[in-house]
Design an enzyme around this catalytic site. Structure first.
Site, short mmCIF file in Angstrom:
data_model
loop_
_atom_site.label_atom_id
_atom_site.label_comp_id
_atom_site.label_asym_id
_atom_site.label_seq_id
_atom_site.Cartn_x
_atom_site.Cartn_y
_atom_site.Cartn_z
N ALA A 150 51.37 11.48 9.55
CA ALA A 150 52.50 10.66 9.97
C ALA A 150 52.76 9.52 9.00
CB ALA A 150 52.26 10.12 11.38
N LYS A 197 49.21 3.32 11.56
CA LYS A 197 47.85 3.78 11.26
C LYS A 197 47.61 5.09 12.03
CE LYS A 197 45.75 -0.10 12.58
NZ LYS A 197 44.69 -1.14 12.75
N GLU A 253 43.47 11.46 15.94
CA GLU A 253 42.06 11.67 16.23
C GLU A 253 41.41 10.48 16.93
OE1 GLU A 253 40.22 14.24 12.83
OE2 GLU A 253 42.00 13.27 12.03
N GLN A 297 49.61 11.77 21.93
CA GLN A 297 48.46 12.10 21.08
C GLN A 297 47.19 11.43 21.59
OE1 GLN A 297 48.03 14.05 17.90
NE2 GLN A 297 49.50 14.96 19.30
#
Length: 762
Positions: free
Chosen positions: A515, A725, A729, A662
């Site tokens: 991204a 940022k 994950e 996410q």
């Protein structure tokens, strides 16, 4: 205007960066209109079935192909004895291969499930039937099933992962409070809903592959080197991915043998792995064991950590799961000793699974911090706040941004942490014991160069093109938002084309970097196209705006004179007037990443140019704090999650809706890790027993409680061009520890090995 000026982080940014539009590819997926790699129609298709080894170690002495080759519809049977070698390919880091040849089918067996033959037939059913007719003659050899058995020994040292900071032994000896505990995680598997597979077609020396891929350019390089053809002769197409979590980033042996079969037959070959084969054709997260010793003074200030880690790898490959990834930087610790070893066993080489390294590292560290808090008689949150580092304690560099205190505060406030009774087992709801636990997590900011093409089309719309992939993270949407911000367009006027290696280059969609790097590349290309459009409007003799002003703005698909010198002119009218059907700009961010044009191929086909989080003046990471409530039934030992609150700092969110999704996805995976998942190895045969979706337990909707996610981040201009940022994950890191800590708070039982089962609590 700097890139950070394009939109503040707020929920009312419309279709631009910072807005919350839904996925632009969502309806196509819901309706079944999105064609994944395995859905692509290819004429003249033959179907392949992979045959795998049933022993853990030894050799294939021979395979009788007679019956299989005589079976109806069979076109080709490949075995180690009749398959020519390929060229060895360089590694994903760009290093030269150790040998000149590569054999995707080889006679030496190193693990159960290793591919040993391929059967190709006119139909899938014929290939499947013929595969059962192969007769394999094995010579078995001794094996090591897993690294928990005594024979595994101490393993091999990993010097690069050894950290000696200060004098941990002396500091521990003098600490007022010490805790020592060992934590373990089992093998964990990626199990994406879309199995791995591919269709390979040759046209002369040109190879086209339809294959789900997180890294089209890197995988295309691999195939080109295997078959000794030019990189530009390989085209890899992957418009959508049905989940990968790291497992679809590299070209794998089954792809090599399927492409080889297609070349030998002279017709396209399709191979899709069975679900059991997805447990052995590529690796998941390696099993790990960590011994942590923490020492603190009476006030709770950490003095030292001594960390020893072990992990399994395969007999024929090295995969490192950096177990000190969180330990080295999460807290202010003046004395640290960390060493890690790997133990080769008879398994497939482990590989990337969401947050490799940070995930198991945070599980051990955050559980140990909870144990230390109880030993000190302190609140686990207060202990963490007391040990917040002002800079990266490992590198010594300042943080580019670290809003952990804000995350702790926001998460604790929303969760109601202040109402927690600290005594284990004291909080109840009828027959249920309630547990409240918390933990922190982190993930590094990795940076690579990106490349994108932006076209302003004749109808005034905009097209964005790149070879990067969207594996469900929302790449189509955020790249459309990036262009929409520059041109002031609604998303309906922006078309995004991804997932084709013939498009402008992109590095791996992994390490939570896609991204940040691709929004930067698209923003740069879009601005360049916009400036060229403005230049044409001001200078082309046929332009209605020539000479009207010395600058123009672009918004809502129109060119606008700043002081109203002329009426707004639609882009489409300008292009018609000057005889252009498009204006386009191809831009990359090589220079921004310290690279030169000659580095382009290496930058996009290897990870050798990926920048580490401390490459530069600052240390760059994302951060999160998890708060969990669960209930434990004393009679049954069952654990039911009741709610989760996670506050996180991931800088500017390009699309808060997708970023929150996410984070929630990572949390769901963390729930599976904590309570359900784990490869069960039959040590008699070194075979994974639960290699299917009935026995390898994954969380379902019924397992997931209400989840609240809170962003406390602010734009970080050091981390990426637009200030974001990594998100993808981050959410899983620390979640399993928060659940384990909540289980202790509910029951007083400290479970240090995942997953937490009924047997642990009864």
């Amino acid at each position: 205007m700097s890139p950070l000026d394009i939109s503040p982080q707020r929920g009312d940014a419309g279709d631009g960066i910072g807005g919350r539009p839904p996925r632009i590819d969502g309806l196509a997926k819901i309706r079944g209109e999105a064609a994944y790699a395995m859905d692509q129609p290819v004429e003249g298709l033959a179907h392949a079935v992979l045959v795998t080894a049933t022993i853990a170690a030894g050799w294939v002495r021979g395979i009788d192909r007679t019956a299989a080759e005589a079976a109806p519809g069979v076109l080709l049977v490949l075995t180690p004895g009749n398959t020519p070698p390929l060229h060895a390919a360089s590694t994903w880091t760009g290093e030269a291969p150790p040998t000149s040849e590569y054999r995707p089918l080889e006679p030496e067996i190193r693990h159960v499930g290793q591919q040993i033959a391929l059967v190709v037939a006119e139909s899938l059913e014929q290939a499947t039937e013929a595969a059962t007719l192969l007769r394999v003659d094995y010579e078995a050899a001794p094996f090591l099933a897993d690294f928990t058995v005594p024979d595994a020994g101490e393993g091999q040292d990993l010097p690069p992962l050894t950290i000696e900071r200060g004098d941990a032994d002396t500091a521990l000896a003098s600490a007022d409070i010490r805790i020592s505990a060992e934590y373990g995680t089992p093998r964990e598997y990626n199990v994406p809903i879309e199995p791995h597979g591919l269709t390979a077609r040759w046209d002369g020396d040109a190879l086209t592959l339809w294959e789900p891929s997180q890294w089209l350019d890197g995988m295309a390089r691999n195939y080109a080197e295997w078959f000794g053809i030019g990189f530009e002769q390989v085209r890899l197409i992957s418009p959508y991915i049905g989940g990968g979590f790291g497992s679809k980033a590299l070209a794998l042996p089954h792809g090599a043998i399927a492409a080889q079969a297609a070349r030998m037959l002279g017709r396209p070959v399709k191979l899709v792995l069975t679900r059991p084969q997805t447990f052995t054709a590529f690796g998941g997260r390696a099993a790990t064991r960590q011994l942590l010793e923490l020492g603190a003074d009476a006030d709770g200030h950490l003095l030292a950590i001594r960390h020893r880690g072990w992990q399994e790898t395969s007999r024929n490959g090295l995969w490192v799961e950096p177990l000190n990834a969180a330990t080295a930087l999460m807290y202010e610790v003046p004395h640290l000793s960390s060493r890690q070893r790997v133990v080769p066993v008879n398994t497939v080489t482990p590989s990337a699974k969401r947050a490799p390294g940070e995930n198991p590292s945070a599980f051990a560290l955050e559980c140990a911090m909870d144990e230390l808090a109880y030993a000190l008689g302190q609140d686990p949150l207060a202990l963490r706040l007391r040990n917040e580092p002002g800079r990266d304690p490992h590198s010594g560099k300042l943080w580019s941004s670290r809003r952990m205190r804000e995350a702790y505060a926001a998460g604790a406030d929303s969760f109601g942490w202040a109402r927690r009774n600290p005594t284990p087992g004291a909080m109840r709801d009828g027959p249920l014991r309630l547990g409240w636990g918390m933990a922190a997590g982190t993930y590094p900011v990795r940076r690579s160069a990106g490349e994108a093409m932006v076209r302003i089309l004749a109808d005034g719309g905009v097209e964005v093109a790149s070879s990067t992939s969207d594996m469900g993270t929302g790449a189509y949407t955020i790249l459309a938002q990036t262009a929409a911000s520059v041109f002031g367009l609604p998303l309906a006027r922006v078309r995004v084309t991804l997932g084709d290696s013939t498009l402008p280059r992109a590095p791996v969609s992994g390490g939570s970097q896609m991204a940040g790097l691709m929004t930067g590349a698209v923003d740069k290309a879009a601005r360049a196209a916009r400036e060229e459009l403005i230049g044409l409007a001001l200078n082309d003799p046929r332009s209605p705006l020539r000479g009207v002003a010395n600058t123009l703005a672009v918004a809502e698909g129109r060119l606008i004179a700043p002081r109203g010198e002329a009426p707004p002119l639609p882009i489409a009218e300008l292009l018609t007037a000057i005889g252009r059907d498009r204006v386009e700009a191809l831009r990359d961010t090589l220079a921004e990443n310290g690279l030169k044009p000659e580095d382009r191929y290496r930058a996009f086909t290897t990870v050798s140019t990926m920048r580490a989080p401390t490459d530069g003046e600052y240390s760059m990471h994302s951060w999160c704090a998890h708060f969990v409530e669960l209930a434990v039934d004393e009679a049954l030992g069952s654990v039911r999650l009741r709610r989760i609150v996670t506050a996180f700092d991931a800088g500017l969110l390009y699309n808060p809706r997708l970023a929150e999704s996410q984070i929630k996805g990572g949390i769901v995976m963390g729930i599976g890790q904590a309570l359900l998942e784990g490869g069960i190895v039959d040590r008699r045969h070194a075979r994974v027993l639960n290699n299917n979706l009935a026995d390898y337990l994954l969380p379902t909707h019924a397992d997931i409680p209400p989840i609240e996610v809170i962003s406390v981040g602010e734009p970080d201009p050091h981390a990426s061009a637009l200030g974001g940022k990594g998100v993808g994950e981050l959410g899983i890191v620390g979640l399993a520890a928060a659940i384990a800590n909540a289980v202790f708070h509910a029951t007083g039982k400290r479970v240090r090995d995942l997953p937490i089962t009924l047997a642990d609590l009864c």
